[in-house]
Scaffold this motif. Structure first.
Motif, short mmCIF file in Angstrom:
data_model
loop_
_atom_site.label_atom_id
_atom_site.label_comp_id
_atom_site.label_asym_id
_atom_site.label_seq_id
_atom_site.Cartn_x
_atom_site.Cartn_y
_atom_site.Cartn_z
N THR A 105 -2.74 0.81 -16.13
CA THR A 105 -3.27 1.84 -15.45
C THR A 105 -3.88 1.52 -14.62
N TYR A 106 -5.08 0.26 -14.24
CA TYR A 106 -5.74 0.47 -13.38
C TYR A 106 -4.79 -0.30 -11.99
N GLY A 107 -4.13 -1.56 -12.46
CA GLY A 107 -3.79 -2.48 -11.38
C GLY A 107 -2.69 -2.08 -10.99
N ILE A 108 -1.47 -1.49 -11.59
CA ILE A 108 -0.37 -1.36 -11.05
C ILE A 108 -0.44 0.33 -10.16
N PRO A 109 0.36 -0.24 -9.07
CA PRO A 109 0.37 1.15 -7.91
C PRO A 109 1.71 2.23 -8.72
N GLU A 110 1.22 3.30 -8.32
CA GLU A 110 2.16 4.52 -8.89
C GLU A 110 3.49 4.40 -8.63
#
Length: 470
Positions: free
Chosen positions: A181-186
């Motif tokens: 959720t916080y590390g891998i971009p959309e």
């Protein structure tokens, strides 16, 4: 039978000049027809090496055969025996270094390996379009706490729920998923996919409580009193810096902070979300892993005119996935190979103006097995920059560890856990993922979660058998 194609069935993608201006997913996925065509390339090996080279030991020929036969329910049923996060793994798992690397078709000089990851994504995305069936877990086998809702914790929780345990996952942040959720971009892993995969795990009977900081709002003593066992999977999200002159300047970020602002805090959806992400003109990213690629490609999408990656080794040693590197080049990211920053230059007002670097050459291999970078004297050069992002790794999350001194740590400050069982120095406490290994891949963290679930089941049942009859 039609002649087997020498090359992988290509997957459609957004054009580079369009995607580097938006956060929509780059790869668009296979159609069913494309997936069947690719599945037909599989040799259906006996004693398939792709299985043994998969950290969660998926029956890869089995699910691929089901795809070829247009039996998607069977393909998903096979996948779900081994993985709780197939739509995520199909997107971010480094297949080229694992299952596809040992594919027997790909060992021939003429043929590319089967696109195992893309087929996994096809099946998983199909499953996410099907109705979700919610299961109730009796919990009579026992109660287990999982600390951290990243890939390792979610995997352990899902497997334990399938075994009949009452599982509660505690997450410190306001949204579950951890690094997913916080590390891998959309553009690499859409948030809706993470959310849907987590909903599937909740449907198995797993409870997830967010905004719970174990070690602060909930103590480990309380956990150990209320549960039969506990799995620690809090990750390694503490930022690391090189510590060079000027690190405190405004405009110097850790990759952890930068990507958390962009991803978890919805910086990529500006102006809908007014997340404070610096608007940059010239960005320098330090590092060569997937996190460096994610930071650089995010900065480009947020409007930076020039984005450069500074890496102290050469392309040959680059640890990032080849696909991510090629995508970054297509999107206009520049590279300074065999280079390393030695100073962040102040513009006179406390803001970053430029990055001073030196050129490197490669010497003998170091403990990582890669050739050690050596500074070339009098080789300094300047890169103009108003933003610098250090993506050189993460350290152990200390919030829980500092309040749990009984737990043995290794020399790097990570939890000392048995590689084969995930057992720690405290009976009933197991640990895995990045908090044990340091920053690694999603699939390796999942592999630890699977091991831990099996070992915790055996531990709890043994304890219950040894309890005196009341």
């Amino acid at each position: 039978m039609a002649k087997r194609s020498y090359t992988k069935t290509p997957m459609r993608e957004q054009a580079p000049e369009i995607r580097n201006q938006n956060f929509k997913e780059v790869a668009l996925g296979y159609t069913l027809a494309e997936g069947q065509l690719e599945a037909s390339r599989c040799l259906q090996c006996k004693n398939a090496p792709c299985i043994t080279n998969c950290p969660v030991m998926i029956d890869i020929p089995g699910f691929i055969k089901a795809v070829e036969e247009n039996n998607m329910p069977m393909a998903y049923e096979i996948l779900s025996r081994y993985t709780n996060l197939p739509a995520i793994c199909g997107r971010v798992c480094p297949q080229e270094k694992q299952c596809e690397m040992v594919c027997r078709l790909g060992r021939s000089k003429k043929f590319e390996p089967v696109a195992i990851g893309k087929l996994e994504r096809l099946v998983a995305d199909w499953s996410l379009e099907q109705p979700v069936e919610y299961n109730e877990v009796s919990g009579e086998k026992g109660r287990v706490a999982v600390i951290g809702s990243g890939p390792s914790g979610l995997t352990a929780a899902g497997d334990l729920a399938k075994l009949g345990y009452d599982v509660t996952v505690y997450e410190a942040l306001h949204a579950p998923g951890g690094v997913l959720t916080y590390g891998i971009p959309e553009f690499r892993l859409p948030k809706r996919i993470v959310k849907q995969e987590i909903e599937r795990i909740i449907a198995q009977g797993v409870k997830i409580e967010t905004n719970v900081v174990v070690g602060k709002t909930l103590t480990m003593d309380e956990i150990m009193t209320d549960f039969d066992a506990c799995y620690l999977s809090v990750g390694a999200g503490a930022p690391k810096f090189q510590g060079i002159k000027g690190t405190a300047l405004n405009g110097v970020y850790s990759s952890s902070e930068y990507l958390t602002r962009v991803n978890l805090m919805h910086g990529y959806q500006f102006p809908k979300y007014d997340t404070p992400v610096q608007k940059s003109k010239n960005v320098v990213v330090i590092g060569g892993g997937n996190v460096a690629m994610d930071a650089a490609r995010s900065a480009k999408r947020l409007g930076a005119e020039k984005v450069s990656i500074v890496y102290r080794r050469s392309l040959e040693e680059l640890p990032a996935r080849q696909e991510e590197y090629h995508h970054s080049v297509e999107e206009g990211i520049d590279y300074h190979w065999l280079s390393n920053p030695i100073e962040y230059i102040n513009d006179g007002t406390g803001r970053l103006a430029a990055v001073k670097c030196v050129q490197m050459e490669l010497g003998e291999p170091d403990e990582s097995g890669r050739r050690r970078p050596i500074t070339i004297p009098d080789s300094e050069f300047i890169i103009e920059a108003d933003t610098a992002i250090e993506a050189i790794g993460q350290g152990a999350n200390k919030v829980l560890l500092d309040t749990f001194p009984e737990l043995a740590l290794n020399k790097w400050g990570y939890i000392d856990a048995d590689e084969e069982t995930c057992a720690t120095s405290i009976p009933g406490i197991f640990a895995g993922g990045d908090i044990v290994t340091g920053a690694a891949t999603v699939i390796l963290a999942m592999g630890a979660g699977k091991i831990a679930a099996t070992e915790m089941d055996q531990y709890i049942q043994k304890i219950k058998q040894e309890e005196p009859v009341k």
